[in-house]
Design a protein around this motif. Sequence first.
Motif, PDB file in Angstrom:
ATOM      1  N   ILE A   1       0.805  -1.347  -0.296  1.00 16.50           N
ATOM      2  CA  ILE A   1       0.109   0.355   0.155  1.00 16.50           C
ATOM      3  C   ILE A   1       0.624   1.577   0.215  1.00 16.50           C
ATOM      4  O   ILE A   1       1.031   2.055  -0.409  1.00 16.50           O
ATOM      5  N   GLY A   2       1.576   1.154   1.004  1.00 11.74           N
ATOM      6  CA  GLY A   2       2.866   2.199   0.569  1.00 11.74           C
ATOM      7  C   GLY A   2       3.797   2.667  -0.538  1.00 11.74           C
ATOM      8  O   GLY A   2       3.362   3.813  -1.066  1.00 11.74           O
ATOM      9  N   GLY A   3       3.984   1.817  -1.245  1.00 14.33           N
ATOM     10  CA  GLY A   3       4.828   1.166  -2.119  1.00 14.33           C
ATOM     11  C   GLY A   3       3.303   2.070  -3.405  1.00 14.33           C
ATOM     12  O   GLY A   3       3.778   3.448  -4.219  1.00 14.33           O
ATOM     13  N   TYR A   4       1.982   1.534  -3.609  1.00 13.89           N
ATOM     14  CA  TYR A   4       1.318   2.380  -4.593  1.00 13.89           C
ATOM     15  C   TYR A   4       1.374   3.769  -4.373  1.00 13.89           C
ATOM     16  O   TYR A   4       1.060   4.399  -5.136  1.00 13.89           O
ATOM     17  N   GLN A   5       0.924   4.004  -3.132  1.00 14.47           N
ATOM     18  CA  GLN A   5       0.587   5.436  -3.075  1.00 14.47           C
ATOM     19  C   GLN A   5       1.894   6.048  -3.541  1.00 14.47           C
ATOM     20  O   GLN A   5       1.695   7.667  -3.892  1.00 14.47           O
ATOM     21  N   ALA A   6       2.943   5.710  -2.982  1.00 14.83           N
ATOM     22  CA  ALA A   6       4.149   6.978  -3.730  1.00 14.83           C
ATOM     23  C   ALA A   6       4.050   6.685  -5.612  1.00 14.83           C
ATOM     24  O   ALA A   6       4.456   7.666  -5.360  1.00 14.83           O
ATOM     25  N   LEU A   7       3.842   5.734  -5.616  1.00 14.86           N
ATOM     26  CA  LEU A   7       3.595   5.871  -7.284  1.00 14.86           C
ATOM     27  C   LEU A   7       2.635   6.719  -7.992  1.00 14.86           C
ATOM     28  O   LEU A   7       2.917   7.794  -8.273  1.00 14.86           O
ATOM     29  N   VAL A   8       1.285   6.698  -7.100  1.00 12.02           N
ATOM     30  CA  VAL A   8       0.651   7.950  -7.311  1.00 12.02           C
ATOM     31  C   VAL A   8       0.945   8.848  -7.363  1.00 12.02           C
ATOM     32  O   VAL A   8       0.634  10.093  -8.063  1.00 12.02           O
ATOM     33  N   ALA A   9       2.198   9.135  -5.867  1.00 13.46           N
ATOM     34  CA  ALA A   9       2.005  11.097  -5.497  1.00 13.46           C
ATOM     35  C   ALA A   9       3.445  11.025  -7.378  1.00 13.46           C
ATOM     36  O   ALA A   9       3.674  12.454  -7.287  1.00 13.46           O
ATOM     37  N   VAL A  10       4.375  10.364  -7.450  1.00 18.40           N
ATOM     38  CA  VAL A  10       5.228  10.552  -8.881  1.00 18.40           C
ATOM     39  C   VAL A  10       4.131  10.592 -10.300  1.00 18.40           C
ATOM     40  O   VAL A  10       4.616  11.842 -11.092  1.00 18.40           O
ATOM     41  N   LEU A  11       3.181   9.928  -9.897  1.00 15.26           N
ATOM     42  CA  LEU A  11       2.762   9.887 -11.194  1.00 15.26           C
ATOM     43  C   LEU A  11       1.576  11.270 -10.877  1.00 15.26           C
ATOM     44  O   LEU A  11       1.458  12.225 -12.297  1.00 15.26           O
ATOM     45  N   THR A  12       1.664  11.669  -9.677  1.00  9.36           N
ATOM     46  CA  THR A  12       0.259  12.898  -9.959  1.00  9.36           C
ATOM     47  C   THR A  12       1.681  13.949  -9.681  1.00  9.36           C
ATOM     48  O   THR A  12       1.246  15.604 -10.662  1.00  9.36           O
ATOM     49  N   VAL A  13       2.782  13.974  -9.649  1.00  4.55           N
ATOM     50  CA  VAL A  13       3.731  15.124  -9.866  1.00  4.55           C
ATOM     51  C   VAL A  13       3.985  15.835 -11.579  1.00  4.55           C
ATOM     52  O   VAL A  13       3.511  16.720 -11.573  1.00  4.55           O
ATOM     53  N   GLY A  14       3.808  14.437 -11.879  1.00  3.72           N
ATOM     54  CA  GLY A  14       3.996  14.406 -13.316  1.00  3.72           C
ATOM     55  C   GLY A  14       2.651  14.652 -14.439  1.00  3.72           C
ATOM     56  O   GLY A  14       2.603  16.216 -15.281  1.00  3.72           O
ATOM     57  N   VAL A  15       1.528  14.780 -13.645  1.00  2.00           N
ATOM     58  CA  VAL A  15       0.112  15.341 -14.154  1.00  2.00           C
ATOM     59  C   VAL A  15       0.275  16.420 -13.722  1.00  2.00           C
ATOM     60  O   VAL A  15      -0.325  17.991 -14.742  1.00  2.00           O
ATOM     61  N   ALA A  16       0.709  16.888 -12.620  1.00  2.28           N
ATOM     62  CA  ALA A  16       0.357  18.694 -12.360  1.00  2.28           C
ATOM     63  C   ALA A  16       1.349  19.247 -13.219  1.00  2.28           C
ATOM     64  O   ALA A  16       1.130  20.487 -13.244  1.00  2.28           O
ATOM     65  N   PHE A  17       2.598  18.587 -12.880  1.00  3.70           N
ATOM     66  CA  PHE A  17       3.856  19.831 -13.849  1.00  3.70           C
ATOM     67  C   PHE A  17       2.836  20.150 -15.380  1.00  3.70           C
ATOM     68  O   PHE A  17       3.479  20.939 -16.068  1.00  3.70           O
ATOM     69  N   ALA A  18       2.737  18.556 -16.186  1.00  5.39           N
ATOM     70  CA  ALA A  18       1.282  18.656 -17.053  1.00  5.39           C
ATOM     71  C   ALA A  18       0.584  19.956 -17.663  1.00  5.39           C
ATOM     72  O   ALA A  18       0.893  20.689 -18.509  1.00  5.39           O
TER      73      ALA A  18
END
Length: 240
Positions: free
Chosen positions: A140-157
């Motif tokens: 669960i911690g790993g999934y949440q970390a990946l979601v955070a990185v995905l979100t950073v990419g979407v936010a920059f886009a």
Amino acid sequence: MACEWTKLWSVRSAWLCLVAGLAVTAVFTFYYASIARINEQAVQPVGNAAAGSVVVSQFAVVVLATVAVTSEYATGTVRASLLWVPRRHRVQAAKALVTGVVAFLGGAGFAVVGTVVAWMAFDGRASFAAGTTVGQILAIGGYQALVAVLTVGVAFASRHPAGALSILVALLWALPSVLPGLGGDALAAVNDALPYGAGDHFTRVGGHAPYSSATAVLIVVGWTAVAHVAGLYVLRRRDA
């Protein structure tokens, strides 16, 4: 990275997001376990309640990571960040790494709280195995970390909180909620290929996944990489 860490914790939003994530997890896992007990469902691993709560707790991480990026565009401080670190990929990588670490620790903390609450609410309708439970907490911690990185990419886009949140709500909640209800093998396959669908397969124990846990992790990593590349493309091509 030190700068991004300081910026993240210099505002209240990070703390508020983590507290909200804990509260949502506790409420959801209590509800999940209570329903399982009342309906006398089959005994299941206690960590499944925490895994089920990810569908809502992930948005605490999404908001945290979105604000970490878009708040700089809103205030104009992104210009200072890019003057200090002209190589823009380093700025994005630092934000992704810092928010990813925070999301991993926060997600694992959510899972611990959710497991404890669910164990009490299940009242005998759940099993506990230390290895399985710890594995689910880390997943669960790993999934949440990946979601955070995905979100950073979407936010920059997107550069705007409304735009980023609209995309992420559709991707992480709306589509996974609608597609299974529509029925059909094709739509089920699409759902399994989405980030949350794959994440649910490697955080939950005892389900009937169409692929292995390793494949599920790779699917989420793939979505994260695509979002990161898209965000980096926009960051490099457009003025701050």
